[in-house]
Structure formats: C-alpha cells, structure tokens
Design an enzyme around this catalytic site. Sequence first.
Site, mmCIF file in Angstrom:
data_model
loop_
_atom_site.group_PDB
_atom_site.id
_atom_site.type_symbol
_atom_site.label_atom_id
_atom_site.label_comp_id
_atom_site.label_asym_id
_atom_site.label_seq_id
_atom_site.Cartn_x
_atom_site.Cartn_y
_atom_site.Cartn_z
ATOM 1 N N GLY A 55 0.827 -1.198 0.000
ATOM 2 C CA GLY A 55 0.000 0.000 0.000
ATOM 3 C C GLY A 55 0.858 1.242 0.000
ATOM 4 O O GLY A 55 2.058 1.191 -0.305
ATOM 5 N N GLY A 56 0.242 2.391 0.353
ATOM 6 C CA GLY A 56 0.975 3.641 0.365
ATOM 7 C C GLY A 56 2.107 3.640 1.370
ATOM 8 O O GLY A 56 3.118 4.319 1.198
ATOM 9 N N PHE A 57 1.963 2.874 2.454
ATOM 10 C CA PHE A 57 2.995 2.776 3.474
ATOM 11 C C PHE A 57 4.207 2.010 2.961
ATOM 12 O O PHE A 57 5.346 2.358 3.198
ATOM 13 C CB PHE A 57 2.407 2.072 4.703
ATOM 14 C CG PHE A 57 3.368 1.917 5.853
ATOM 15 C CD1 PHE A 57 3.352 2.826 6.890
ATOM 16 C CD2 PHE A 57 4.265 0.863 5.902
ATOM 17 C CE1 PHE A 57 4.221 2.687 7.955
ATOM 18 C CE2 PHE A 57 5.139 0.722 6.958
ATOM 19 C CZ PHE A 57 5.113 1.631 7.993
ATOM 20 N N GLY A 58 3.950 0.946 2.238
ATOM 21 C CA GLY A 58 4.998 0.053 1.782
ATOM 22 C C GLY A 58 4.492 -1.378 1.777
ATOM 23 O O GLY A 58 3.303 -1.625 1.993
ATOM 24 N N LYS A 63 4.736 -4.656 8.469
ATOM 25 C CA LYS A 63 4.651 -3.548 7.522
ATOM 26 C C LYS A 63 6.031 -2.897 7.445
ATOM 27 O O LYS A 63 6.592 -2.492 8.460
ATOM 28 C CB LYS A 63 3.603 -2.525 7.976
ATOM 29 C CG LYS A 63 2.182 -3.026 7.849
ATOM 30 C CD LYS A 63 1.178 -2.034 8.421
ATOM 31 C CE LYS A 63 1.069 -0.790 7.586
ATOM 32 N NZ LYS A 63 -0.045 0.090 8.051
ATOM 33 N N VAL A 88 3.783 -5.354 2.852
ATOM 34 C CA VAL A 88 3.407 -6.070 4.071
ATOM 35 C C VAL A 88 3.789 -7.533 3.894
ATOM 36 O O VAL A 88 3.501 -8.137 2.854
ATOM 37 C CB VAL A 88 1.897 -5.948 4.352
ATOM 38 C CG1 VAL A 88 1.534 -6.667 5.646
ATOM 39 C CG2 VAL A 88 1.489 -4.488 4.421
ATOM 40 N N ASP A 93 -10.077 6.407 7.673
ATOM 41 C CA ASP A 93 -9.942 5.541 6.501
ATOM 42 C C ASP A 93 -10.608 4.191 6.751
ATOM 43 O O ASP A 93 -10.049 3.137 6.439
ATOM 44 C CB ASP A 93 -8.470 5.357 6.141
ATOM 45 C CG ASP A 93 -8.288 4.827 4.708
ATOM 46 O OD1 ASP A 93 -9.210 5.024 3.886
ATOM 47 O OD2 ASP A 93 -7.248 4.222 4.420
#
Length: 694
Positions: free
Chosen positions: A387-390, A406, A392, A503
């Site tokens: 995802g936007g975080f990175g 994550k 998983v 979210d």
Amino acid sequence: MMPVKFSLILPLILVGVTITSEAQPSSFPIICSDAATFTRNSTYQTNLNTLLSQLSSSSASSVNGFYASSSGSESDVVYGLYLCFGDISTDICQNCVTNATKDIVGQCPIGKEAMLWYDNCFLRYSSQRIVSILALNPAFFMWNTQNVTDMERFNELLAKTMGEIANEAANAPSGAKKFAVKETNFGFHKLYTLSQCTPDLSAANCYECLQSAISNIPSCCSGKQGARILSPSCNIQYELYPFYNETGFSREIYPNYNSTVVPGGLVFPPPPPVPGSITRPEEGKGGKKTQIKVIASTSAAIVVLMLFSSSIYTIWRRKILQNEDKEISQEVQLLDLGIGRIGSDPLSKITREEEMAMNSQDFPMIPFNIIYEATKHFSDEAKLGEGGFGPVYKGTLEDGKEVAVKRLSATSGQGLQEFMNEVTLIARLQHRNLVRLLGCCLEKTEKLLIYEYMPNKSLDFFIFDSNMGLHLDWQRRLGIINGVAKGLLYLHEDSRLRIIHRDLKASNVLLDYEMNPKISDFGMARIFQGNDNNSTNRIVGTYGYMSPEYAMEGFFSVKSDIFSFGVLLLEMISGKRSSRFYISEEGESLITYAWKLWSKGDGLELMDPSLVNSSVAAEVLKCIHIGLLCVQDDPAERPTVSSVVVMLGSDTITLPQPRQPAFSIGQFVARSAPSSSPKICSVNQVTLSNVSPR
C-alpha cells in the site's frame, strides 16, 4: 485431623532421608508419613493394595481425570484418590496413575499416608478421610531459573491473570474438571497460566486453595519467568512459553528448574556443590604432600576461575554496550520521526506524560535480525500485499507465532507519517475489535511495524467476490457489522485517546481465525477532544467512503467515520464496491441506489443474492435503514456510534427517517472521470488502490 510428620523422598542425597535408586523419570517428590505406619502383611496393607488396584483400574474410564475411593472399615480403612492434570488425554492419565500406584508402594513401604506427584498426575492415600476436605499443605514449589526483565509489570499482570483463572476453575460446573488456562500478552511475549483443583472441592474451597498457592508466588518465585506450585488440593503454573496441551499430549519436562517443599517438618534440598570444589582429605592419608597437592590444586582452580570470570565479564560488558548503542540509535530515530515533538501538532493533543510513556521501554522494540529471519529475508513468497505505506509481509517467529510486518518504503513520504501515527496511537489502544500492534523495529535504516497476523485476510476479500462471499452468511455478516461498530465505539468514546480513524473501509477490516473483525491501519487517524470539527488541506482516505464535507472542504469529525461505516454497511449487504458502483448505466452511486430501493419499499433487492437463504428480512431492512442514516449529507443528522450500536442491538427501537442524499463522492468521481475510460484516478493523496489483505 491430627498433624502428621512427613519425610520427603527426592532423587537427591539428603541427610536423614531414604534414597531410592529407581526414580520415575521427570517425577516430583514422594511424601511419606513418619508417625503413622502399619505392620507388613497387616489388614491395612491388604486394604491399601486393594485400594491402589481400584485406583489403577478406574483410570481407564475416568471422565474428568479424578477418582476417589476407600477400602476396608473402622481402624483399617484406607482412603485414596488421584487427579490427572487437566490438559492430558485419558491414555496418558491411565499410564501415569498405573505407574504411580506401583511406585508409591516401593517408595513408602509402611507409611499409612503418602502423596506422590508426577508430571501428569497426583496420587494420595491416607488412613484419615481426605475426599472433599481442603488440604493446603504440604506444598511443592518449582521455579524457572530465568528472570523476567520488567518484574513490576510482570507481577501485576501475573496477579491479575492468576486471579481470573482461579475464579474460572473454582466456578466450573459440578462434576466437571476444575481446570482453567489462559494466555495473556506480555510485551512481545505471551504469559501462559494454568490452575486446577480436585473436582471434589466446593467452589469456595477450590478458590481458597488456588489463592493460597498464588499468595506463595512472591516468597518462592518472585521475578522468575515461570513457576509451578503443587498442593494436595490444587496446583497452579505459569510460563512465558506454551506448556499446557489442549490436544491431549503429555506436558513438557521442566529442565533448569529448582525446587523445594514447605512448610516445617519437611526437608529442603541442599544447594548443589560448587563446580571444582575440593574435598578435604582425611588425616593420615597423605600428610604434607597431600596438603601441598591440595593447596596447589586449589590455587590453580582459583586462577582458572578468575581468568574464566574475567572473560565472561568482558563478553558481558561488550554486549551491554552494544545494546546501549542500539537503544540510543532507536531513540534517535524515534526523535527523528517527530515522536518527541508530537505535542507541537495542535490536532494530536498528546500530553507530555503520554509522550514520555511512548518513549519508555513498555513498547517492544524488536531486533531487525528476528524479523529478517521471520519473513524469510523479506522474500516475495512471504509478501502479502503493498500500500501507500509500503509492502506487508507474513512472518513466523522462532516460537511459531505468526505476525504481519509492515515495512516502510524508502520512497514513501506518506508512510513516514503513517509510521508515526501507528506507533503513537495504536500502541496504546487495546480492544478485541482493533488489530494489535506487537512492536516495531528501527534498525539499519529500516522502519518496521509488527502486528498480530490475521489469517482470514480482510473483509473485501470475501464480500466483493461471488465465490468467497458464500463463506459469509447473513449471521456472520451481522456479527462483523456489530464488531466493527463496537471497535469504532471504543475509538470514539471509550478509549483514553479518542480517535478519528479517517480511513474505515472493507480492506481495513481484518478477520481472525474465527472471522471476528478487527479495524486496522491507523496511519491516517487523528486524536480529537469532545465534538471537535477539524479541517485540513491534506485530504487522505479512500473515495467512496469519504463524507462530502471532508472530500470537498477538508472538514472531518467523528461523523466522518460514521459516514464511512454507513457505506461499509451498505457494501456488506449488497456485495458491491461503493467506489466502483458508478460504472452502472444510471450513473448512480451505491448510496443513491440503496435510497431509491429502500424508499420504494424494495430494499431487499439491494441484498447480495448469496444471502437470500440465510437472511432475516427485518434485520436486513433495519441495517439498510441504519446505513442510510449514517450517510446523511448533513453530519448533524448522522447518528453517533453509540446510537448505532443501540440501533443494531434493538428490535423495538423506532429509527428516525433518513433524508434523500443529494449526491455522493462516488458519483462525484464518476462525473470527473472520462466515461470512456474505466481507469481509476487518485488525486490529492487520496488512495484508490486495493491492497492485498494481510
């Protein structure tokens, strides 16, 4: 009952105690009476043999691992019982009792009273009545030689957990095992606890026995990672590893344990001899030469011991310094992330005390090499999604525990802020419907968040797939709806830190082994106070779930989450994605389509066809009604989450009438995108990607 003097028989050389050369493997002490004895080949011995035979044969058919009986009459009567520990199978119970009935005769050849503990069972006989009578002494203690690092917090958790399972075991139904186990989170570890009483005790006596055993922990085993306390009427145990079995296999052996028996009248085992100690020679068997040899040997041993101790100290000191460097490095990285300056954000409202608590050692910092190995070096095989975080990853720790990791992407600007939010917010939130953050890692320029692993992925994996959706019938979906609402209630009203998630969507609702929902991904969450309305120029979230006031003007509040919950509710009923519903020819959003059907009295047509056979029409219509109330254009007309929970749980409450929605964000996106292209766009940092569930 007159007090009886006992002798303790252990597989150690003790002064004044009889030693047996055939100790049962992994056995506990055998306690025999000194004062009360019988004559060999007497009536009492005959009755005892009969009793032991009864106990041995009954173990094959014992339902709850307990049996009591007697043999003989008047002065020669013998009372006996056995208790198999609650986590073993009938076969193991039978084998243990059979061995115990054989061994106890050889260990206590003429004692009228005896007790014997093995790993899996306890055997006792006496000339006095023992059934349904509380017996706290003698007590046998064992303790793990390893110490805990945070003794105060460990002792507090241990006392609370042991009290809970003592109450559970004591209140077991009549005739059932008085047995309870529980696992509780202790930092990055789990605390495993066990309690058990003999089923013949009353609830009050069982609880008294267990509380007596628990009260002995500070004096015998304070600060130890594990201990076991055994008495004639009950036993308790705790460890930082799973030692009990629910599958019927034998419990583990206990290496590296020390043990003793209390109270007075019992013999304590002496300390083991010091390695390398010198035995003094008898006079007349060596003279001066022998003395010189002894002195020389002693001196050499001392020199070797000093050199060895010096080496050990050097290694230990080097390791301490390395750990200090690592802790300083982690502290610096936390400060670099802004955790030390959280209070400067007027929206976060985190106090100085909370900031200091966050920087304390209460939050587990997990070494990078452990996570690196657990995720198979962050291999593609272990990757769950991105995802936007990175990315998983799924990881498996050395003890077999599964986790989700994550990993902050080096190119993710959004992920850095998410990381700050996750560490500072979710670490302090504890609820059954929120995913648990187990720890983080800040090493080698890596920033990792470690969560509990959710084996059934996320909600969108099921409800938007016609085949997988069959696994979620109406009752399961209703349970998930209620669980999400309760998790949101905790965030908005019950937690110490009141949180707006910002979210909430199907992909951020994870499902555990029993399909219980857990809200995840707090990277966009914000802390609020009272009924604050906040504004931002940085709109984050997912189109289709955003409230109009947030998507269009940047205003958000608890009612923003309520809007998202309403959309999620309609998605679970329909099996359709809100963010993609605009593809329909009419250009309607899921919200406007649901309103049209419900207002015409055709609300059931919104329902996913897979739910037809399992659904209750009244419940479905009520949920559609609640969903429409949650997605009202005016935030003031949306219910609070506490009202939503009440609505979901009541069959008699009268629901207010919703207004027709003016427009929705899904419709807005459809109009702003070329009709000829199905491509989904992302603007102003709003995510539209579908992350593979964790």
